[in-house]
Design an enzyme around this catalytic site. Sequence first.
Site, PDB file in Angstrom:
ATOM      1  CD1 TRP A 353       0.964  -0.215   2.934  1.00 40.24           C
ATOM      2  CD2 TRP A 353      -0.784   0.968   3.647  1.00 40.24           C
ATOM      3  NE1 TRP A 353       1.246   0.182   4.221  1.00 40.24           N
ATOM      4  CE2 TRP A 353       0.187   0.908   4.685  1.00 40.24           C
ATOM      5  CE3 TRP A 353      -1.965   1.645   3.884  1.00 40.24           C
ATOM      6  CZ2 TRP A 353      -0.009   1.510   5.931  1.00 40.24           C
ATOM      7  CZ3 TRP A 353      -2.146   2.250   5.125  1.00 40.24           C
ATOM      8  CH2 TRP A 353      -1.184   2.180   6.124  1.00 40.24           C
ATOM      9  CG  ASP A 354       4.910   0.759   0.884  1.00 42.48           C
ATOM     10  OD1 ASP A 354       5.683   1.124   1.774  1.00 42.48           O
ATOM     11  OD2 ASP A 354       4.409  -0.374   0.852  1.00 42.48           O
ATOM     12  CD  GLU A 492       2.030  -4.844   8.470  1.00 39.31           C
ATOM     13  OE1 GLU A 492       3.151  -4.870   9.015  1.00 39.31           O
ATOM     14  OE2 GLU A 492       1.880  -4.793   7.243  1.00 39.31           O
ATOM     15  CE  LYS A 612       5.718  -3.723  11.339  1.00 38.62           C
ATOM     16  NZ  LYS A 612       5.552  -4.671  10.206  1.00 38.62           N
ATOM     17  CD  GLN A 613       2.741  -0.166  10.124  1.00 40.55           C
ATOM     18  OE1 GLN A 613       3.314   0.642   9.415  1.00 40.55           O
ATOM     19  NE2 GLN A 613       2.533  -1.414   9.740  1.00 40.55           N
TER      20      GLN A 613
END
Length: 800
Positions: A353-354, A492, A612-613
């Site tokens: 998805w970057d 994630e 995680k983020q």
Amino acid sequence: MSTASTWDFNGYDPKAERTIEALCTLGNGRFATRGAAPESPADAVHYPGTYAAGCYDRLFSEVAGERVGNEDMVNLPDWTRLRYRCLPDDGPAGDWLTTDDPSLRHHKVSLDLRGGVLTRRLFFQDGHGRRLGVTHTRLVHMGAPYLAAQRTTFHGYGWSGAVEVESVIDGDVTNSGVERYQGLDGRHLTDHRAGAEADGVAWLSCRTRSSRIRIAVAVRTSSRPLVAVGSSCTGTGTVQRFRLPVSRGRSAAVMKCAALYTSLDRPSGDPLPLAVEHASHTAPFDALLASHRAAWERLWSQGELKAPGEAGRILRLHLFHVLQTLSPHTAELDVGVPARGLHGEAYRGHVFWDELFVLPCLTLHFPEVARGLLMYRHRRLPAARDAARRAGLRGAMFPWQSGSSGAEETQTLHLNPSSGRWLPDHSHLQRHVGSAIAWNAWRYGQSTGDTGFAQGPGAELLLDIAGYWGAAATYDADRERYRIRGVVGPDEYHDAYPGAAAPGIDDNAYTNVTAAWVLARALEVFGELPEARRRELAERLGLDDARLSRLEDISRRLYVPFHGGVISQFEGYGELAELDWDAYRSRYCDIRRLDRILESEGDTVNHYQASKQADTLMLGYLFRPAELRAVFDRLGYRLDDETWRATVGYYLARTSHGSTLSSLVHGWVLARERGPDAWRYCEEALLSDVADVQGGTTGEGIHLGAMAGTLDLVERGVAGLEAGPDGLRIDPIPLREVPRCTFTFCYRGHRGIRVRLLPGRLGIRAPRSQLASPLTVCLPGERLVTVAAGEQHWFCLPVR
């Protein structure tokens, strides 16, 4: 000494070599070559690699008792390889020299960003006082996308004799650049054939094992003075030999001009004769260098971004690598946005998805490239529709990881290096990738005014992705809301509830809110289409009145969980246990990959309120505050400033930042909130690759999303630029550490608009254009101004 346009790496440190190789990669959007030392073969320290965009191959391996298939971006034959040794008149022949030779005394690598040129300088001195200076100059041609070149110059000091040189095309290469993939089959190339022509051109052809892509590399090697000894072929490569006289005050040089073709190229043809023909007629090295620099100069004029100090220097490096991966040449290819660039083999070269972080920058500077990348997604609509159909749903369900075909390429198992165990991988449940594609398609149309795309492929993408969300949402009569179950969010870490038999979590806030936004935008776009196009899409996608009514209802009644006065990352997140963050930081220091740490202890992050983020806070990256409030209002929720601030603080305290994207998003969100810690996160995003903050990951490939995201942070974040159909909105968010910036961009046919942001002042220059209408600009306080073509205006900004 490093400058704004050069990056110097002084001294030789084997531990840093792979990071330098990745950061010094050269590319042109079609293929790229890592900045590896040509005299050193692939080993534990060095990893030469050349990768062509879209060149994938699938191999099967036995992993943990299972047969697992993985599609990889293929490491292609190494055209850079060059061996040399000294043949002194007064002694025996020396050993073949490498960067790891004990006689190496000085080593410097210089990357010229302005011209796209890599220079590596080495200085050797043996036990007899004989010294040899070596300078490699390399380019991957930005103007001629099939060409690369390398010149190596030798200077002898204190001795006379010759330098023996072997110019090699090495086809005995594997995909072995990522340690955790070592248990997987990485030998993708087969059917090697090699040859050498009388005019100094050597060639190698091969193909990939399963995708059967044909690859040809031809290299014309010449020397100064012109002294050739001979050539030979091996089973997987070629060797051309030279013996160059060297004496005091007399230098010698070897030039390699390489042409790379594959059967993916259009128009199609046999790659081998094309490569040989191209290599045979290349211009001299100096002419190639001049035309290459001129091509880069044109790109910089269109993609200019300047900021002061170290931040500005890093931003320039980031833009350089974005353009090497996704240049105007990319617009002609059928490729997506590889998360780690064309710089290494991490993530197997896959597309995630970057693009959510990359396309905003490209849309502003190189809209034709952004369009080409969106067309990669559009061409894979049939695969996404088929995936949804196999899941019993409608619409388009795009995969979390893509490669050549648009099929799901996410691995089924992944290795935890901390425990050595192979574990099930459920990250394919990240369905939010479809919303990222829709967001980019809509933003592109708003910014460029490209009605051909917006009403054609763009509308189809939006409506088919909305159709998937309409099918995936199920009605909960108790809540009187629609819910999306069994997914994984951007976080994630959480792929299941504690003790659950099946993977997935319910009602991820980011997934649900972005799905509601997509549904609303798709219906809006559908209503604005010309009648004939609207009827065509309605027939093709089955959009009758009943289905449109259901999509409208879902867009207003998707469920968003809350707990304790904050938005819940997903339903039940607030009921998970709290983690003792201080204890884990004390025990492990670096807890970015907290999931691996907990699994190695026999635990799972699914038990804890630990991310995680950025996940929920991603909403603050996608939408300005007013936009986000409007999305929640449409859903029937009140999102005031206090609730959002509480949500930001809540997740800041519970995030380990195991992704380079996390610090970027947190810095962006805090900058909008004018939080005191904003720059700390922005700085980490800037340093993520140049300082290899994740400890070894940069050497496996740069993080393209984070690099492009920092550019977007300055342009859409700090400068507050938003391009829409009603004009340019500019609402700066001053950061003390970025007191001024200048950038040039495109907007609805206007190319070369220049914005200068200074403390308290804003300058806008509209280029001379055949477009009759002036630029409409909305400044802070909803002040509308116009800037005519060829004019520059300065405006005072309110003090905040």
